[in-house]
Design a protein around this motif. Structure first.
Motif, mmCIF file in Angstrom:
data_model
loop_
_atom_site.group_PDB
_atom_site.id
_atom_site.type_symbol
_atom_site.label_atom_id
_atom_site.label_comp_id
_atom_site.label_asym_id
_atom_site.label_seq_id
_atom_site.Cartn_x
_atom_site.Cartn_y
_atom_site.Cartn_z
ATOM 1 N N PHE A 296 0.898 -1.072 0.087
ATOM 2 C CA PHE A 296 -0.036 0.076 -0.005
ATOM 3 C C PHE A 296 0.843 1.326 0.178
ATOM 4 O O PHE A 296 2.032 1.212 0.624
ATOM 5 N N ARG A 297 0.376 2.351 -0.413
ATOM 6 C CA ARG A 297 1.104 3.562 -0.825
ATOM 7 C C ARG A 297 0.597 4.768 0.075
ATOM 8 O O ARG A 297 -0.550 4.820 0.516
ATOM 9 N N PRO A 298 1.545 5.793 0.329
ATOM 10 C CA PRO A 298 1.312 7.055 0.907
ATOM 11 C C PRO A 298 0.145 7.653 -0.355
ATOM 12 O O PRO A 298 0.434 7.815 -1.330
ATOM 13 N N GLY A 299 -0.819 8.187 0.282
ATOM 14 C CA GLY A 299 -2.035 8.956 -0.475
ATOM 15 C C GLY A 299 -3.271 7.943 -0.841
ATOM 16 O O GLY A 299 -4.156 8.501 -1.029
ATOM 17 N N ASP A 300 -2.838 6.810 -0.562
ATOM 18 C CA ASP A 300 -3.968 5.735 -0.703
ATOM 19 C C ASP A 300 -5.144 5.923 0.228
ATOM 20 O O ASP A 300 -4.882 6.561 1.365
ATOM 21 N N ILE A 301 -6.329 5.801 0.078
ATOM 22 C CA ILE A 301 -7.471 5.971 0.885
ATOM 23 C C ILE A 301 -8.514 4.363 0.691
ATOM 24 O O ILE A 301 -8.559 3.901 -0.249
ATOM 25 N N TYR A 302 -8.598 4.017 2.035
ATOM 26 C CA TYR A 302 -9.059 2.973 2.188
ATOM 27 C C TYR A 302 -10.327 2.662 3.218
ATOM 28 O O TYR A 302 -10.177 3.700 4.327
ATOM 29 N N ARG A 303 -11.459 1.991 2.861
ATOM 30 C CA ARG A 303 -12.427 1.909 3.822
ATOM 31 C C ARG A 303 -12.415 0.864 4.844
ATOM 32 O O ARG A 303 -11.824 -0.260 4.232
ATOM 33 N N SER A 304 -12.576 1.246 6.166
ATOM 34 C CA SER A 304 -12.473 0.466 7.299
ATOM 35 C C SER A 304 -13.597 -0.584 7.593
ATOM 36 O O SER A 304 -14.549 -0.223 6.810
ATOM 37 N N ARG A 305 -13.245 -1.711 8.255
ATOM 38 C CA ARG A 305 -14.303 -2.430 8.803
ATOM 39 C C ARG A 305 -15.644 -1.558 9.316
ATOM 40 O O ARG A 305 -16.603 -1.938 8.880
ATOM 41 N N LYS A 306 -15.234 -0.611 9.908
ATOM 42 C CA LYS A 306 -16.286 0.098 10.513
ATOM 43 C C LYS A 306 -17.111 1.276 9.570
ATOM 44 O O LYS A 306 -18.165 1.743 9.553
ATOM 45 N N GLY A 307 -16.399 1.237 8.282
ATOM 46 C CA GLY A 307 -16.994 2.217 7.352
ATOM 47 C C GLY A 307 -16.277 3.423 7.251
ATOM 48 O O GLY A 307 -16.292 4.383 6.230
#
Length: 467
Positions: A296-307
């Motif tokens: 994974f990279r700096p600047g990436d955005i991910y959705r967590s389990r909690k949303g």
């Protein structure tokens, strides 16, 4: 077959009714008072012994016993209460054999525990083994309780000390399963791409670059209806820093980045071994933060389990990511108490050094119980502020939150506030940002992996168990 033991090494304490030699634990005042065994006292004066802290004087026999060591004097210094585990040195100083302690007015439990803690050696890769020095259990000390605590600390130390080539995510799972099987617990794991199918995206993200698949380990033990306790431990088996790679000096000890997992496993051992009336859940997200074309990279955005969406502003702030999914999962069926432990931030070490276990909680009653247990167990803790004024610092313009606030201020607090976003239903929660390592040898602890706070936490959980 896991190489880890779930009982202490058999050589720590002497068998019941063993023939033992005395070790007189003395202060300079004890020598001046002349209340010591006359033969030992005469020898001490002839040798110019001053009873300095940690010093040992062997007492030879007389007559037919000449040439044999019949006793020993162990110096406590002028203020023995300042070093409850000073007896840890004895396992390294005494000749092989069985011994017993002669003391006045000192805590027998601490003296015996100190001896046991100091007997630890990490010998998995050593051909030369330590000599066999055993101590009789002092009157007033509970052998089963001492052995239980030693087993927990030794397990945590062994796991942390093991290098990553023998302690990656699969090996950590094997040790985790071995612990569960020993106590009849139910153990499950979610591995690799199944993490995505089961909605643990952040755990998968951090560990996907490694040849060893990431996984979430879960242990369940006890009976429903008893007080529910969830323990969550950061299991980053090695942390390169990812694409925001660490320097060589900062990477050298990163085998210890699974110290949170090692500590909650040690704590779980004590709970299960004591048979506490607790409904126990243990969660360990086990990953390796590696570098490859899938990192994974700096600047990436991910959705967590909690949303909540998380912007990655530093791939070296990975521990809070894997904890976030695990905490959110536990929070979906809120326990009575949730504790997470992690080797999370250098900022915590700047704040309190390497010998205290800092923690965060907004539960005043829980914190008071922690501090009371810390005092009784000589297991030092220190509360840091969960200051909501800094919550604004973890906000992101592009996502809900960032994993690495800019500015570098209050780093351990903002990390705790990040985790707090994922614990919304559980009433009592505490986050421990531990070091997991001893930098300079202590009487009761060699340089290497260490258990932090788990004896105090065990006492706290013991007090909430159904009677």
């Amino acid at each position: 077959m896991t190489p880890y033991q779930y009982l202490p090494r058999a050589s720590v304490f002497a068998v019941e009714h063993a023939v033992t030699r005395p070790v007189y634990a003395v202060t300079p005042a004890d020598l001046d008072d002349g209340l010591l065994d006359p033969v030992a006292l005469a020898w001490a004066k002839a040798a110019g012994y001053k009873a300095e802290a940690g010093s040992l004087l062997l007492v030879p026999g007389q007559g037919s016993g000449a040439g044999e060591v019949v006793a020993a004097l162990f110096g406590l210094g002028s203020e023995p209460t300042d070093a409850p585990f000073a007896t840890g040195r004895l396992s390294r100083l005494l000749p092989a054999g069985d011994w017993h302690l002669e003391t006045k007015g000192l805590d027998a439990r601490h003296l015996a525990l100190g001896f046991g803690l100091g007997s630890y050696r990490f010998e998995r890769y050593k051909s030369e083994k330590q000599r066999d020095v055993r101590l009789a259990i002092p009157s007033g000390a509970d052998r089963a309780e001492l052995e239980r605590q030693l087993a927990a600390v030794f397990l945590a130390r062994d796991l942390i000390n093991t290098p990553t080539n023998d302690m990656g995510p699969p090996e950590l799972e094997a040790a985790f399963r071995g612990l569960g099987e020993h106590y009849g617990a139910t153990v499950t794991s979610i591995v690799g791409n199944d993490l995505l199918e089961r909605n643990f995206p952040l755990i998968h993200t951090v560990g996907r670059a490694s040849a060893s698949a990431p996984r979430l380990l879960e242990l369940r033990w006890g009976q429903k209806g008893h007080p529910r306790v969830t323990l969550v431990g950061k299991g980053v088996c090695f942390d390169t820093g990812g694409l925001d790679i660490k320097g060589a000096a900062n990477m050298a000890l990163m085998k210890k980045d699974m110290g949170g997992a090692a500590n909650v496993m040690g704590l779980a051992l004590m709970i299960m071994d004591a048979g506490l009336a607790i409904d126990l859940q243990v969660l360990v997200p086990a990953v390796e933060n590696s570098i490859s074309d899938s990192a994974f990279r700096p600047g990436d955005i991910y959705r967590s389990r909690k949303g909540l969406t998380v912007q990655i502003d530093n791939t070296d702030a990975e521990g809070r990511l894997v904890l976030a999914d695990a905490l959110a999962y536990a929070d979906e069926t809120p326990p009575d108490l949730m504790i997470d432990m992690a080797t999370l931030t250098g900022a915590a070490r700047v704040a309190v050094g390497t010998e205290l276990a800092p923690y965060f909680t907004d539960d005043e009653d829980l914190s008071a119980k922690f501090m009371q247990a810390a005092k009784s167990e000589a297991d030092p803790l220190w509360r840091l502020p969960l200051w909501m004024g800094y919550d604004k610092d973890i906000r992101s313009k592009a996502a809900d939150i960032t994993n690495s606030p800019s500015g570098g201020m209050a780093g351990s607090i903002t990390a705790a506030l990040f985790l707090k976003r994922f614990v919304t239903a559980t009433k009592s929660w505490a986050h421990f940002d531990i070091y997991g390592w001893v930098l300079a040898e202590k009487p009761h602890a060699p340089v290497g992996g260490e258990a932090f706070a788990i004896r105090a936490l065990y006492r706290t959980i013991q007090s909430m168990a159904r009677k």
